[in-house]
Design an enzyme around this catalytic site. Structure first.
Site, PDB file in Angstrom:
ATOM      1  N   GLY A 661      67.342  35.281  28.055  1.00 25.25           N
ATOM      2  CA  GLY A 661      67.505  36.640  27.527  1.00 25.25           C
ATOM      3  C   GLY A 661      66.326  37.558  27.781  1.00 25.25           C
ATOM      4  O   GLY A 661      66.487  38.783  27.809  1.00 25.25           O
ATOM      5  N   GLU A 662      65.135  37.013  27.964  1.00 27.76           N
ATOM      6  CA  GLU A 662      63.956  37.851  28.169  1.00 27.76           C
ATOM      7  C   GLU A 662      63.985  38.471  29.562  1.00 27.76           C
ATOM      8  O   GLU A 662      64.336  37.820  30.547  1.00 27.76           O
ATOM      9  CB  GLU A 662      62.685  37.016  28.000  1.00 27.76           C
ATOM     10  N   SER A 663      63.571  39.747  29.630  1.00 25.75           N
ATOM     11  CA  SER A 663      63.637  40.476  30.899  1.00 25.75           C
ATOM     12  C   SER A 663      62.730  39.864  31.954  1.00 25.75           C
ATOM     13  O   SER A 663      63.093  39.795  33.140  1.00 25.75           O
ATOM     14  CB  SER A 663      63.268  41.944  30.676  1.00 25.75           C
ATOM     15  N   ILE A 666      64.380  36.828  33.318  1.00 19.58           N
ATOM     16  CA  ILE A 666      65.504  37.220  34.175  1.00 19.58           C
ATOM     17  C   ILE A 666      64.986  37.656  35.533  1.00 19.58           C
ATOM     18  O   ILE A 666      65.543  37.286  36.577  1.00 19.58           O
ATOM     19  CB  ILE A 666      66.315  38.355  33.506  1.00 19.58           C
TER      20      ILE A 666
END
Length: 1462
Positions: A661-663, A666
């Protein structure tokens, strides 16, 4: 080019030999009749009945004119028909068919004429230009035009069109048709099928039937096609036009209606046209309620075929047209792409007609062409991708018909093409069949039942289960299909709460089919079990390959090793899911990862290990740690993105983990993906950053389109606008972005991979993963009928199967189902025995025994009713004993349950009373003499007297008991039902062959036999130490009898079980204080074992006879009750086996048993008889038993139980045994020589001493006859040892402990007891004194030189002196007073004569002389003068003095005063 070889044409051979083919002369008549028929129908129409004068050059219409012209010419051809171009006589008819001016009746007759020409085989392969003629026919019929007058006639024409086209394909000349024409035929027939949807039922059925026949006819040619490589056929070109509505095109924007004539009929007089200008048409748009109505589309006119394609399509038909047709059939299934199915879908929300029809056609094609499809890559590619994808989609259909057809197709595909469909089959089984049959995903009962039927059908395939296990369970990248299927069937075979349904029985059938299939493969000989797998240390498991997948010697060990690694990986995955760091450490310890972790190893672990938590994998890959980043890039390198669209590659990549979920995470993940994608598939992208931006954009689009919370969805234009100028400052092609947009919109990228414990559904994105996996999958392993993997599979299957079948067996009452369960039980038993799986066999027996009701405490009547009236109970009972008899070698703890059943049957009186005795082998035939003896002399267990048992122990008696409720009431006769139940029970017990368990125990393996004996002993101990009821005692006795029977049956390995048997019998004997049947059976059973085994086991003689010592430990009351019978058996034992008994230990036991009977009133006679058998004539006397026998004979001699004669006989035997001593002494001297015989003679002397000591004891007997006879036998024993040469010291010892002691004891008895108790002691003393005198004189010459001779002589004189002083009732005995002086005088005279007694003897000088006469004067003063008169004495003294020269001093004492008395 791959095409049909004419010699392989369907029906070609049949047509050539067809007896219906007309002669050449008759052909003209037949064609003429067809011409007349067409003209006749045409003349009925006003238009054709008048002259046609529109054109002055033609007085009549060209159609009629051509027919008439043909009529003129046909009769001139005669026998030259095969040289005539068929177009000449076909064209007039074809013109009529193609004319839009003719009505339906005329067109119909013309079609019939063409059909007749085709069906009669006027055309054959030898006919001139036959290929062109066939093309003309097809072209004409497929472009048939006619005026519609009424619906009925139109349907007739349509039927005849179908008839003619089918005849074209079935004709021998069909091989001359081109690929294009075959496609046209199928296309036209399909149009008629479509058109028929609005017509009558008959036309619909005929049209569909014709379509099926066409497909069968076409694809039946595939096996006969020459497999000639061609670029187009093998996939380098495209012989199949892209279908409108395929997955690569928009389904809504490019559909075009047919422009070459409407398929619908126009009723206003316009023509109806059935033309086809394209290779094939397809159904692509949504369906309506009318089935296929308005769903026919042509190939897009914008798609122009290449010249090469056109050339291929005009060649004789073969693979290209089959590819076209098969692709067309698969495209008919694409309708499902617009219909979403789910648990709540309405089953009638869409029409199942189109897909069901298409699936039927596909099934027909595969049935006929299946084995040959894998030879043609293009066909195979369609099956692998398009067909299977559609089958997966239709697997979710709510229609049982569709699902059933899909399952039939998959079964055919498995049968024909499983080697090419490994991944597809796994996906279908896991995502469709197992998912539906599991009933956890909202599937209806009908769906579950169809799926279960399909699974069971597959299970019935001979090699299916083995191939599932080998290819999937033993493949690290695949799921455990076999294990999942086994668990599913076992759980679905029974109902938890409600009654059993048909589906439960179906699952049971599948489960039992699996075990029966395994059992049929194994032979009767024990099979090899699973080989052990050595842990060789770390090796990259993802790089393991097998050298030869077709050689079982190679692939069997390989897949076993893979399975071993896979099991460890599953454990490792579980550890990883709990703690990633510790999980990796655990994997290192298990040698699944290297000792020092490296990024490629961890990446491959994530990539190829099933069961990992995808969230944890995503977090690990997105971590900023340097090692994790390296793992991420190595992970990306495990993917092959070549020739793959960006969205497809992204789906594949994100399908292996959950995007964190963390940018930042990603970004790292997508960066690694983009780098790998650009490396392999740059296409139009200028750098990897473009791939990264597009990947982000696709993920955003996916969220936008498929997140329900987003109300305003992104349009195509928005997406294109968002991605402007990203390709190095330039725009990407609009078509490229549009394709990506529609792909994402229509098929969501699954951002959260399915990690449920059940079976996942097959989404489109998942199918991409399946197809990608199929490119790198290991080869499909073909298993034959050998038993290569049964052990491995059975280890997984056995537990759930036994449990499931047991539950069903418990719940059901239907006899057929019960028999199915029994078949399953027996198959499991066979496999377990074959692979020595003792625990499985024991578990099976435990389960079965529960159903016999024999382990539950039931009353007699309840048990008999259960056995007689309940089929389940009878079947279970018979099965338990069938397994025991057939596979007893491999039963261990299960014997306990089997014996509990046997004992329960015994308690109920249902086991024959002779079971135990029948189980004893008849090893010794009885002699004639034994037959005449009473039964009590035989140790048959059934003949041993026993405590009275219960009345009516038989089956009939049981029924009589349960039918009499009151003792005083008259007995009622059993009813017919009860008698029938009794008969069924009896038959069941007979079929069990319970006795075989014990009679055949000699064939059991050692460990099994030991467990059987232990179980018997435990059962008996439990009964003996429990309640002291009569039932329990009887059963304990029965156990003991069985134990003895087993012991006798296993004489060759008696020591294996002897310790346990003996300890059990000993425990019974020593713990019983009162006579009872049990101790009786124990004692006589032990004796029987010894009787039977002694002749065969000489090396165990001592062990067996030592065991009889336990009889000596019997309680006095018990021993007294059975003493006589015990003695009888010991006598039988001795008589039969005396020659086999050699050791002292053995004889000690035997003689001890005989000795204790000496004082028993009933047993003494038999005991003495046995002893006499041993001692008489020395028949069986041995050095090892001599002392024992003499002692036993002494006891019988002393015993006052029998007559005096018996005691006398015992003394005779004792005295007579001296002969044996003499014989042994002589034999020893001869055998081993004088020196070596010294020790033996010493032992013989000891034996003789024991003999005379024993006789001395009897000499003191109260009975005169016995006492006196004993002294005489003692004298005989002294006299009979001349040949032995006993040492002088032994004789001196004999005088001390025997003769002198006897004389002293007799004196004490005579003086201390009443004459009433000891009659005539005077006579006994006389005989004893004579004994002493005779023995002394006998040994005088041997003993006089001994230093202690003087002492011996003084002892003799002292006894004589004492006897002279004895008084009886105050008076001296005259006999003694007369006897002693006479005996003394004789002795002195002998001593004088031999020179032993003289005035100056050498023995002791004057002292011996003086001592002698000192004692003699006390006895008889006058004896000295009688023996040595005075003159003679003086003369002797002078000679002595003269010879010596020195007078001997008087009074010299050479003998100590203490030695003067004995």
């Amino acid at each position: 080019m791959e095409h049909i070889n004419p010699q392989f044409g369907t029906n070609n051979d049949e047509r050539k030999e067809s007896p219906a083919k007309p002669s050449r002369g008759a052909l003209a008549c037949m064609v003429n009749s067809e011409i007349g028929a067409v003209l006749a129908v045409m003349r009925r129409n006003v238009r054709w009945g008048v002259r046609y004068v529109a054109d002055d050059d033609h007085l009549e219409h060209s159609l009629i004119h051509s027919l008439k012209e043909l009529r003129k010419r046909i009769f001139s051809w005669q026998h030259q028909w095969h040289k005539i171009d068929p177009a000449v006589y076909l064209q007039p008819f074809l013109d009529v068919i193609q004319s839009d001016e003719t009505g339906a009746p005329i067109t119909g007759v013309a079609l019939s004429s063409v059909y007749k020409i085709l069906s009669l085989d006027i055309l054959d392969l030898d006919t001139v230009n036959v290929g062109d003629a066939m093309h003309l026919i097809v072209d004409a019929v497929t472009s048939c035009r006619f005026e519609v007058t009424d619906p009925a006639s139109e349907e007739v024409v349509l039927m005849k069109i179908l008839q003619v086209l089918l005849a074209c394909m079935k004709s021998a000349t069909s091989v001359r048709l081109s690929n294009q024409h075959v496609c046209n035929i199928v296309n036209t027939c399909f149009r008629v099928v479509h058109q028929a949807s609005s017509k009558g039922e008959l036309l619909q059925r005929i049209a569909r039937h014709t379509m099926h026949e066409l497909v069968r006819c076409i694809f039946s040619h595939l096996p006969d096609i020459n497999n000639i490589e061609h670029a187009l056929a093998n996939g380098s070109g495209s012989s199949v036009r892209k279908e409108v509505g395929s997955k690569d095109e928009d389904h809504t924007s490019e559909n075009k209606q047919l422009e070459n004539g409407n398929a619908g009929v126009e009723y206003d007089g316009q023509s109806s046209t059935y033309a086809s200008k394209a290779p094939m048409s397809a159904s692509a748009s949504g369906t309506s309620d009318s089935g296929m109505h308005e769903n026919i589309t042509e190939v897009s006119n914008g798609m122009e075929a290449t010249k090469n394609d056109e050339k291929v399509m005009m060649e004789p038909f073969g693979v290209p047209c089959m590819v076209e047709i098969f692709h067309f059939l698969c495209s008919l299934l694409n309708v499902i792409e617009h219909v979403e199915f789910g648990p709540r879908s309405n089953p009638i929300a869409y029409d199942e007609d189109v897909p069901l029809f298409a699936l039927g056609l596909i099934n027909s094609a595969i049935e006929l062409a299946g084995p040959s499809i894998n030879k043609h890559p293009k066909l195979l590619a369609i099956v692998q991708d398009e067909l299977f994808h559609n089958l997966m989609q239709f697997g979710s259909s709510m229609s049982p018909l569709i699902l059933s057809t899909v399952c039939s197709i998959v079964l055919n595909l498995y049968h024909h093409l499983r080697t090419e469909l490994k991944v597809q089959l796994e996906a279908f089984l896991s995502c469709v069949l197992l998912r539906l049959a599991q009933s956890k995903h909202g599937s209806s009962y009908q769906q579950q039942e169809v799926a279960m039927e399909a699974l069971v059908d597959l299970c019935r395939q001979q090699t299916f289960m083995a191939e599932m296990y080998a290819n999937f369970d033993c493949d690290i990248t695949c799921s455990n299909v076999f294990e999942d299927l086994a668990n599913l069937l076992s759980k679905s075979a029974f109902s938890v709460n409600g009654p059993l349904s048909a589906m439960h029985i179906l699952a049971l059938d599948g489960l039992i089919s699996m075990v029966q299939g395994m059992a049929e493969k194994i032979g009767d000989e024990p099979a090899t079990s699973e080989a052990s797998i050595d842990d060789e240390g770390y090796k990259a498991f993802w790089t393991m390959t097998c050298e030869n997948y077709s050689d079982p010697n190679c692939w069997v060990p390989f897949i076993r090793k893979v399975k071993y690694i896979k099991r460890k990986l599953m454990i490792g995955a579980d550890h990883f899911n709990r703690d990633p760091k510790k999980g990796l450490e655990f994997l290192q310890g298990m040698h699944l990862l290297p000792e020092k972790l490296d990024p490629p190893s961890v990446a491959c672990f994530f990539r190829y290990t099933a069961g990992l938590d995808r969230n944890l994998v995503g977090d690990y890959l997105g971590n900023h740690d340097e090692f994790c980043v390296q793992v991420l890039h190595e992970f990306a390198r495990t993917f092959d993105f070549r020739e793959m669209n960006l969205d497809t590659a992204l789906r594949l990549f994100l399908g292996t983990f959950r995007l964190p979920g963390e940018s930042q995470k990603i970004h790292r993940v997508l960066e690694a993906f983009s780098e790998r994608y650009y490396e392999q598939s740059p296409h139009i992208l200028v750098n990897k950053d473009v791939a990264l931006v597009l990947s982000y954009s696709l993920i955003m689009l996916n969220t936008d389109q498929h997140n329900t919370q987003v109300k305003k969805k992104m349009t195509e234009e928005d997406f294109i606008r968002n991605n402007r100028r990203i390709n190095g400052g330039k725009d990407l092609p609009r078509e490229f972005l549009s394709e990506l947009y529609h792909s994402i919109c229509e098929n969501e990228i699954q951002m959260i991979p399915d990690q449920s414990t059940g079976f996942p559904a097959m989404a489109s994105s998942r199918w991409i993963n399946v197809m990608h996996k199929s490119k790198n999958v290991s080869p499909f392993i073909i298993c034959d009928s050998r038993e290569l993997l049964i052990h491995d599979m059975f280890a997984i299957l056995s537990g759930p199967t036994i449990a499931a079948i047991s539950v069903v067996f418990d719940q059901v009452e239907h006899e057929d189902v019960l028999q199915t369960c029994i078949d399953g039980f027996l198959s499991i038993a066979k496999i377990a025995a074959c692979y020595h799986l003792n625990d499985v066999l024991d578990d099976l027996i435990v389960s079965l025994c529960k159903f016999t009701t024999l382990l539950t405490p039931l009353s007699v009547e309840e048990a008999i009713v259960a056995l007689g009236d309940y089929t389940k109970v009878r079947m279970a009972t018979a099965t338990v004993f069938t397994i025991a008899n057939s596979y007893g070698d491999y039963i261990r703890s299960g014997w306990k349950n089997i014996l509990d059943c046997v004992l329960s049957l015994h308690k109920l009186g249902l086991v024959p009373t002779s079971l135990a005795s029948d189980a004893v082998p008849d090893m010794e035939p009885s002699s004639d003499s034994e037959r005449g003896k009473p039964a009590t002399t035989s140790l048959s267990i059934s003949n041993v007297p026993s405590v009275p048992t219960r009345k009516s122990s038989g089956l009939m008696g049981r029924f009589s008991q349960l039918l009499s409720f009151d003792i005083e009431e008259p007995m009622t006769q059993p009813t017919e039902e009860q008698l029938a139940a009794q008969q069924r029970t009896r038959e069941t017990i007979q079929t069990c062959h319970i006795d075989s368990i014990f009679t055949e125990s000699k064939f059991l393996q050692a460990e099994s036999l030991l467990q059987l004996v232990k179980a018997l002993i435990l059962a008996a101990d439990r009964l003996r130490k429990g309640t002291s009821s009569v039932d329990d005692e009887d059963t304990a006795v029965f156990c003991l009898e069985l134990l003895i029977a087993i012991t006798l049956n296993n004489r060759d390995r008696i020591m294996l079980i002897w310790q346990g048997v003996y300890e059990h019998i000993s425990d019974i004997v020593q713990s019983t204080i009162m006579p009872c049947t049990l101790v009786e059976k124990a004692v006589f059973g032990l004796l029987k074992i010894c009787q039977r085994l002694l002749p065969y086991k000489e090396n165990l003689t001592d062990e067996l006879l030592r065991s009889l010592q336990v009889v000596l430990k019997l309680d006095a009351r018990v021993a007294d009750a059975y003493c006589e019978h015990i003695t009888q058996e010991v006598m039988r034992l001795v008589k039969a086996n005396a020659t086999h008994i050699r050791s002292h230990v053995g004889w000690r036991t035997i003689i001890s048993l005989l000795s204790i009977t000496a004082r028993h009133p009933e047993a003494s006679e038999v005991g003495f008889e046995a002893l006499a058998f041993i001692m008489s004539d020395g028949a069986h006397l041995l050095p090892s038993n001599y002392v024992l026998c003499v002692d036993a004979a002494r006891q019988f001699g002393e015993s006052r139980v029998g007559e005096v004669d018996r005691s006398v006989s015992a003394l005779d035997m004792m005295a007579g045994s001296v002969v044996c001593l003499v014989r042994w002494s002589c034999e020893t001297t001869i055998a081993v020589g004088e020196a070596a015989a010294t020790k033996v003679k010493q032992d013989i002397g000891e034996m003789w001493l024991r003999l005379v000591q024993g006789l001395r004891k009897v000499c003191l007997d109260q009975r005169e006859e016995v006492r006196n006879h004993a002294i005489l036998m003692l004298q005989r024993s002294f006299a009979g040892v001349d040949g032995i040469h006993l040492p002088n010291t032994l004789w001196l010892q004999c005088f001390d402990v025997v003769i002198f002691t006897l004389l002293d004891d007799l004196v004490e008895i005579a003086l201390g007891n009443s004459p009433k108790d000891y009659r005539n002691m005077e006579g006994t003393l006389v005989i004893a004194m004579k004994l002493m005198s005779k023995v002394f004189l006998q040994l005088l010459l041997d003993l006089w030189q001994l230093p202690s001779f003087c002492k011996l002589w003084l002892g003799v004189l002292n006894r004589m002196e004492r006897y002279m002083n004895i008084k009886f009732r105050g008076r001296r005995s005259e006999k003694i007073h007369e006897l002693i002086p006479e005996l003394l005088k004789n002795t002195l005279l002998v001593m004088k004569t031999t020179g032993l007694l003289s005035p100056s003897d050498t023995i002791g000088g004057d002292s011996f002389w003086q001592l002698t006469w000192l004692h003699v004067k006390n006895i008889s003063p006058s004896l000295q003068s009688e023996v040595f008169p005075a003159p003679e004495l003086e003369q002797l003294q002078k000679k002595q003095i003269k010879a010596a020269g020195v007078p001997a001093p008087d009074g010299t004492v050479l003998v100590q005063p203490s030695e003067t008395t004995a």
